[in-house]
Design a protein around this motif. Structure first.
Motif, PDB file in Angstrom:
ATOM      1  N   THR B  98      -2.308 -38.263  16.545  1.00 17.08           N
ATOM      2  CA  THR B  98      -1.568 -37.876  17.744  1.00 17.08           C
ATOM      3  C   THR B  98      -1.453 -36.480  18.183  1.00 17.08           C
ATOM      4  O   THR B  98      -1.392 -35.844  19.140  1.00 17.08           O
ATOM      5  CB  THR B  98      -0.336 -38.678  17.705  1.00 17.08           C
ATOM      6  OG1 THR B  98      -0.465 -39.935  17.490  1.00 17.08           O
ATOM      7  CG2 THR B  98       0.393 -38.666  19.116  1.00 17.08           C
ATOM      8  N   LEU B 182      -6.495 -38.123  28.543  1.00 13.65           N
ATOM      9  CA  LEU B 182      -4.733 -37.997  28.552  1.00 13.65           C
ATOM     10  C   LEU B 182      -4.246 -36.889  29.216  1.00 13.65           C
ATOM     11  O   LEU B 182      -3.402 -36.978  29.869  1.00 13.65           O
ATOM     12  CB  LEU B 182      -4.482 -37.909  27.006  1.00 13.65           C
ATOM     13  CG  LEU B 182      -3.074 -37.596  26.480  1.00 13.65           C
ATOM     14  CD1 LEU B 182      -2.144 -38.544  26.922  1.00 13.65           C
ATOM     15  CD2 LEU B 182      -2.830 -37.410  24.854  1.00 13.65           C
ATOM     16  N   MET B 245       3.025 -37.375  24.969  1.00 10.12           N
ATOM     17  CA  MET B 245       3.398 -38.318  23.840  1.00 10.12           C
ATOM     18  C   MET B 245       3.359 -39.747  24.273  1.00 10.12           C
ATOM     19  O   MET B 245       2.809 -40.627  23.509  1.00 10.12           O
ATOM     20  CB  MET B 245       4.484 -38.163  23.255  1.00 10.12           C
ATOM     21  CG  MET B 245       4.404 -36.637  22.352  1.00 10.12           C
ATOM     22  SD  MET B 245       3.654 -36.768  21.026  1.00 10.12           S
ATOM     23  CE  MET B 245       3.167 -35.013  20.681  1.00 10.12           C
ATOM     24  N   SER B 246       4.126 -40.079  25.309  1.00 10.82           N
ATOM     25  CA  SER B 246       4.082 -41.472  25.826  1.00 10.82           C
ATOM     26  C   SER B 246       2.965 -41.838  26.527  1.00 10.82           C
ATOM     27  O   SER B 246       2.341 -43.184  26.474  1.00 10.82           O
ATOM     28  CB  SER B 246       5.327 -41.609  26.920  1.00 10.82           C
ATOM     29  OG  SER B 246       5.444 -40.561  27.652  1.00 10.82           O
ATOM     30  N   ALA B 248       0.132 -41.006  25.359  1.00  9.77           N
ATOM     31  CA  ALA B 248      -0.787 -41.151  24.313  1.00  9.77           C
ATOM     32  C   ALA B 248      -0.559 -42.597  23.737  1.00  9.77           C
ATOM     33  O   ALA B 248      -1.692 -43.076  23.353  1.00  9.77           O
ATOM     34  CB  ALA B 248      -0.206 -40.157  23.138  1.00  9.77           C
ATOM     35  N   ILE B 249       0.340 -43.376  24.053  1.00  4.74           N
ATOM     36  CA  ILE B 249       0.637 -44.645  23.860  1.00  4.74           C
ATOM     37  C   ILE B 249      -0.764 -45.520  24.351  1.00  4.74           C
ATOM     38  O   ILE B 249      -1.201 -46.366  23.699  1.00  4.74           O
ATOM     39  CB  ILE B 249       1.889 -45.367  24.266  1.00  4.74           C
ATOM     40  CG1 ILE B 249       2.912 -44.715  23.427  1.00  4.74           C
ATOM     41  CG2 ILE B 249       1.800 -46.964  23.775  1.00  4.74           C
ATOM     42  CD1 ILE B 249       4.356 -45.101  23.825  1.00  4.74           C
ATOM     43  N   THR B 251      -3.431 -44.175  26.031  1.00  4.91           N
ATOM     44  CA  THR B 251      -4.899 -43.632  25.700  1.00  4.91           C
ATOM     45  C   THR B 251      -4.983 -44.225  24.262  1.00  4.91           C
ATOM     46  O   THR B 251      -6.412 -44.588  24.007  1.00  4.91           O
ATOM     47  CB  THR B 251      -4.734 -42.215  25.491  1.00  4.91           C
ATOM     48  OG1 THR B 251      -4.219 -41.728  26.827  1.00  4.91           O
ATOM     49  CG2 THR B 251      -6.287 -41.410  25.461  1.00  4.91           C
ATOM     50  N   GLU B 252      -4.315 -44.073  23.213  1.00  6.96           N
ATOM     51  CA  GLU B 252      -4.613 -44.559  21.933  1.00  6.96           C
ATOM     52  C   GLU B 252      -4.964 -45.881  21.892  1.00  6.96           C
ATOM     53  O   GLU B 252      -5.833 -46.481  21.050  1.00  6.96           O
ATOM     54  CB  GLU B 252      -3.563 -44.219  21.023  1.00  6.96           C
ATOM     55  CG  GLU B 252      -3.408 -42.790  20.729  1.00  6.96           C
ATOM     56  CD  GLU B 252      -2.145 -42.343  19.805  1.00  6.96           C
ATOM     57  OE1 GLU B 252      -1.818 -43.122  19.312  1.00  6.96           O
ATOM     58  OE2 GLU B 252      -2.183 -41.176  19.494  1.00  6.96           O
ATOM     59  N   GLY B 261       0.755 -43.615  18.929  1.00  9.76           N
ATOM     60  CA  GLY B 261       0.999 -44.696  20.189  1.00  9.76           C
ATOM     61  C   GLY B 261       0.650 -46.077  19.541  1.00  9.76           C
ATOM     62  O   GLY B 261       1.153 -46.670  20.122  1.00  9.76           O
ATOM     63  N   LEU B 264       3.193 -47.591  17.528  1.00 11.47           N
ATOM     64  CA  LEU B 264       4.284 -47.884  18.341  1.00 11.47           C
ATOM     65  C   LEU B 264       3.854 -49.347  19.113  1.00 11.47           C
ATOM     66  O   LEU B 264       4.768 -50.321  19.156  1.00 11.47           O
ATOM     67  CB  LEU B 264       4.747 -46.964  19.241  1.00 11.47           C
ATOM     68  CG  LEU B 264       5.831 -47.342  20.172  1.00 11.47           C
ATOM     69  CD1 LEU B 264       7.157 -47.366  18.974  1.00 11.47           C
ATOM     70  CD2 LEU B 264       6.309 -45.783  21.094  1.00 11.47           C
ATOM     71  N   TRP B 265       2.876 -49.419  19.788  1.00 17.12           N
ATOM     72  CA  TRP B 265       2.233 -50.513  20.514  1.00 17.12           C
ATOM     73  C   TRP B 265       2.364 -51.860  19.662  1.00 17.12           C
ATOM     74  O   TRP B 265       2.997 -52.701  20.079  1.00 17.12           O
ATOM     75  CB  TRP B 265       0.905 -50.032  20.997  1.00 17.12           C
ATOM     76  CG  TRP B 265       0.360 -51.174  21.907  1.00 17.12           C
ATOM     77  CD1 TRP B 265      -0.501 -52.219  21.329  1.00 17.12           C
ATOM     78  CD2 TRP B 265       0.809 -51.681  23.065  1.00 17.12           C
ATOM     79  NE1 TRP B 265      -0.800 -52.731  22.501  1.00 17.12           N
ATOM     80  CE2 TRP B 265      -0.107 -52.702  23.543  1.00 17.12           C
ATOM     81  CE3 TRP B 265       1.606 -51.035  24.108  1.00 17.12           C
ATOM     82  CZ2 TRP B 265       0.033 -53.170  24.928  1.00 17.12           C
ATOM     83  CZ3 TRP B 265       1.871 -51.612  25.226  1.00 17.12           C
ATOM     84  CH2 TRP B 265       0.861 -52.433  25.709  1.00 17.12           C
ATOM     85  N   LEU B 283       9.628 -39.280  18.968  1.00 14.56           N
ATOM     86  CA  LEU B 283       9.181 -38.796  20.306  1.00 14.56           C
ATOM     87  C   LEU B 283      10.374 -38.140  21.094  1.00 14.56           C
ATOM     88  O   LEU B 283      10.121 -37.029  21.827  1.00 14.56           O
ATOM     89  CB  LEU B 283       8.776 -40.137  21.227  1.00 14.56           C
ATOM     90  CG  LEU B 283       7.680 -40.757  20.657  1.00 14.56           C
ATOM     91  CD1 LEU B 283       7.169 -42.086  21.573  1.00 14.56           C
ATOM     92  CD2 LEU B 283       6.423 -39.749  20.693  1.00 14.56           C
TER      93      LEU B 283
END
Lengths: 343, 308
Positions: B98, B182, B245-246, B248-249, B251-252, B261, B264-265, B283
């Motif tokens: 990340t 991103l 960073m958020s 990235a959730i 995009t990842e 990301g 976390l998802w 984060l």
């Protein structure tokens, strides 16, 4: 710079003054129309001479100066005619890279508001030193040493300790001194001061004017002093050009103009200076507003405000009548104005 | 400046306490039992649920749970997730990916965004200005999941220039397209901000002075104009690191990148708070620290700012 010019003319080969503005025309193309800011201005200044250019806001005095420097915003500005000769060479015809070398080196300029005119994020010493680094290729340390010397020369106290300070850390007068130090760094032949004291309080104004006069004496510069304040120029200027509506309406040696103004506008300006012996009387003010540059009045631009107005003033544009070798007035009735002044 | 930095650091303490408490509280509020659905088709036996609840402290009151969380956070002991896999290990695997993705995105924002903004601001109304204005408007109006799926389909599926999903190792070349996706929104905004700033400063008195000093055009623009115009832009880029960073959730998720990301998802879907809470906390910390750095940097960029 002199090398650049001497290639073309041979130094001192020309016969006129050091800097001559000849029949300059500048206009601004705006959405509202074409504003004729400068309409045939002619003046000259020689080494060691001080020319005061006097006029109210919008009279074209600053635009003329910016055109001499080549820092006019184009567009919207456009030079539609005339010449600006420095050592006999028309600057307006020089390619930009040669004009750039003249700026700061041979002709330099100081501005009204020193706080906004200095770059806020660089130390003052750095900004002065930049002149030596960029024009002369000096090393950083050499240039900085010279910057301190210059700050001493314009009498900034403890220059050595303050060389790394930023513009906002100085008082208004000190900031203007820094601007002056920057402008005289490379010993220019012409210095243009565009309302250098307008933003300062009265005691500081006198100090700055004194400093400019002294520096000019020491280095024999030609000084163009642009101002709207007649009180400022009396002691320092040799000659005065009064501008109105983008034209020169009167030019004269300073004492002649003070004694016997030959144009109703200059006369009005003189009468609107507060004087000790007129205490208690109402202060004279020129009636009306400066002309709208988009719609110049026909005939003499001053006629709507003029107490000497006759019928032909509305239709005939007055030429700059020659009064004597060094005096001129753009008024059909200059004799009357002078005679009344002597009464 | 030093005292200011210390004061700002101390201010972070209550903020971190507050945010982490809210994170814990919200996770605790999630409906449903995290262990009820872990036994395939059949309901889980009560004994299993009770044992798991006990093991992860879910039978304790919220405040006790929060206290334990803080203790573990300070000692660096993040424990295991519900499957018994080390949380620290998973974070350690996901974090570098990340970071790489975010740094690349910031680089794109800075280089492309500032570059486009400067070019369009200097020649206002010109061809480049129009191209930049139009393309930034286009980017700004597209949510990044649309941009993401579009590029994935176009470049990955139709043209075959990239692999549609990013392989496990996630090297820099493999991350170029995801990083562009991103970065897209912030890049467009950076370009516009730079343009506005350049246009504004171009008319300023100190630029006129720089020209009157006889400096080359390159120096007037590159030193005097740019140095001032970039102050708000760099501030924006810094504060937006947190929002990257958020971003990235999503995009990842699209490109199947195994970063924070993605972690976390999956954890949110599995209601695995042992992952959600530390990642969310991380984060928050990134956001707070990047903001602090921006505030300190601001004083370096603009000497008129004084920290008392």
């Amino acid at each position: 710079m002199t090398e650049v010019l001497s290639e073309q003319t041979g130094r001192g080969a020309h016969s006129g003054a050091l800097l001559e503005v000849d029949n300059l025309h500048v206009e601004f193309r705006t959405r509202a129309g074409v504003a004729k800011a400068v309409n045939g201005v002619t003046y000259s200044v020689d080494a060691g001479e001080t020319l005061a250019v006097l006029g109210e806001s919008g009279s074209g005095k600053s635009v003329t100066a910016q055109t001499i420097m080549g820092i006019l915003d184009m567009p919207p500005g456009k030079i539609t005619g005339g010449e600006i000769r420095f050592r006999g060479v028309d600057l307006l015809k020089l390619p930009e890279d040669q004009r750039r070398k003249i700026r700061g080196e041979s002709v330099s300029m100081i501005f009204q508001d020193a706080l906004s005119s200095l770059n806020p994020v660089f130390p003052v010493g750095w900004q002065i030193a930049e002149m030596f680094r960029m024009h002369r290729g000096s090393s950083r340390s050499d240039a900085k040493k010279k910057a301190v010397e210059l700050m001493d020369r314009v009498r900034i106290p403890a220059a050595k300790d303050r060389v790394n300070d930023f513009p906002h850390q100085f008082s208004g007068g000190m900031r203007q001194r820094i601007m002056i130090a920057m402008a005289i760094a490379l010993d220019p032949e012409i210095l243009i001061a565009d309302e250098p004291t307008t933003a300062l309080d009265v005691t500081v104004q006198a100090q700055i004017m004194g400093l400019l006069a002294e520096l000019q004496r020491d280095s024999n510069m030609g000084l163009i002093l642009i101002t709207h304040d007649l009180g400022v120029v009396a002691d320092v200027a040799d000659k005065i050009a009064v501008m109105y509506g983008g034209r020169i309406v009167e030019n004269a040696p300073v004492h002649d103009l003070y004694k016997t103004p030959a144009h109703p506008y200059s006369k009005g300006l003189l009468e609107s200076i507060p004087r000790v012996d007129q205490k208690g009387q109402e202060l004279y003010a020129i009636k009306g507003l400066p002309p709208n540059l988009l719609e110049m009045p026909p005939g003499c631009a001053f006629h709507p405000r003029c107490p000497y107005r006759r019928d032909n003033c509305v239709t005939e544009v007055p030429p700059l009548y020659t009064i004597s070798g060094t005096r001129g007035s753009a008024c059909h009735y200059w004799r009357e104005v002078i005679d009344e002044g002597e009464r | 400046m030093g005292r200011y930095a210390i004061r700002r650091l101390l201010q972070l303490v209550p903020v971190v306490l507050g945010t982490t408490f809210i994170i814990n509280f919200m996770v605790w509020q999630l409906p449903g039992d995290p262990f009820a659905g872990r036994c395939g088709q059949r309901p889980c036996p009560d004994a299993y649920i009770t044992a798991m609840r006990e093991q992860f402290g879910l039978d304790q009151p919220l405040l006790v749970q929060y206290w334990n969380f803080l203790k573990n956070l300070l000692t660096g002991n993040l424990g295991t997730d519900f499957n018994g896999v080390s949380v620290a290990g998973q974070l350690g695997d996901a974090w570098p990916i990340t970071i790489r993705l975010a740094l690349m995105a910031v680089a794109f924002e800075a280089i492309i965004g500032i570059g486009a903004g400067v070019l369009s601001g200097l020649k206002r109304g010109g061809f480049i200005d129009n191209v930049v204005t139009l393309s930034t408007l286009f980017l700004l109006s597209m949510p990044i999941f649309v941009t993401g799926y579009l590029l994935q389909w176009l470049l990955g599926v139709r043209l075959g220039i990239i692999t549609p999903t990013v392989p496990d190792e996630a090297t820099v070349p493999q991350l170029i397209v995801p990083a562009l996706v991103l970065a897209s929104l912030n890049m467009a905004f950076t370009a516009r901000l730079t343009r506005t700033s350049i246009v504004e400063n171009l008319r300023s008195d100190y630029v006129r002075t720089a020209v009157a000093k006889g400096l080359t055009n390159r120096r007037v623009v590159g030193i005097h104009l740019l140095r001032n115009s970039l102050i708000p832009v760099l501030t924006f880029l810094g504060t937006e690191v947190g929002s990257l960073m958020s971003g990235a959730i999503i995009t990842e998720g699209i490109f199947n990148i195994h970063g924070i990301g993605g972690l976390l998802w999956r954890a949110i879907n599995g209601q695995d708070y042992t992952i959600v809470v530390p990642v969310a906390t991380l984060l928050v910390l990134v956001y707070l620290v990047s903001n602090l750095l921006v505030d300190l940097l601001y004083g370096v960029l603009d000497p008129r700012i004084r920290y008392e």
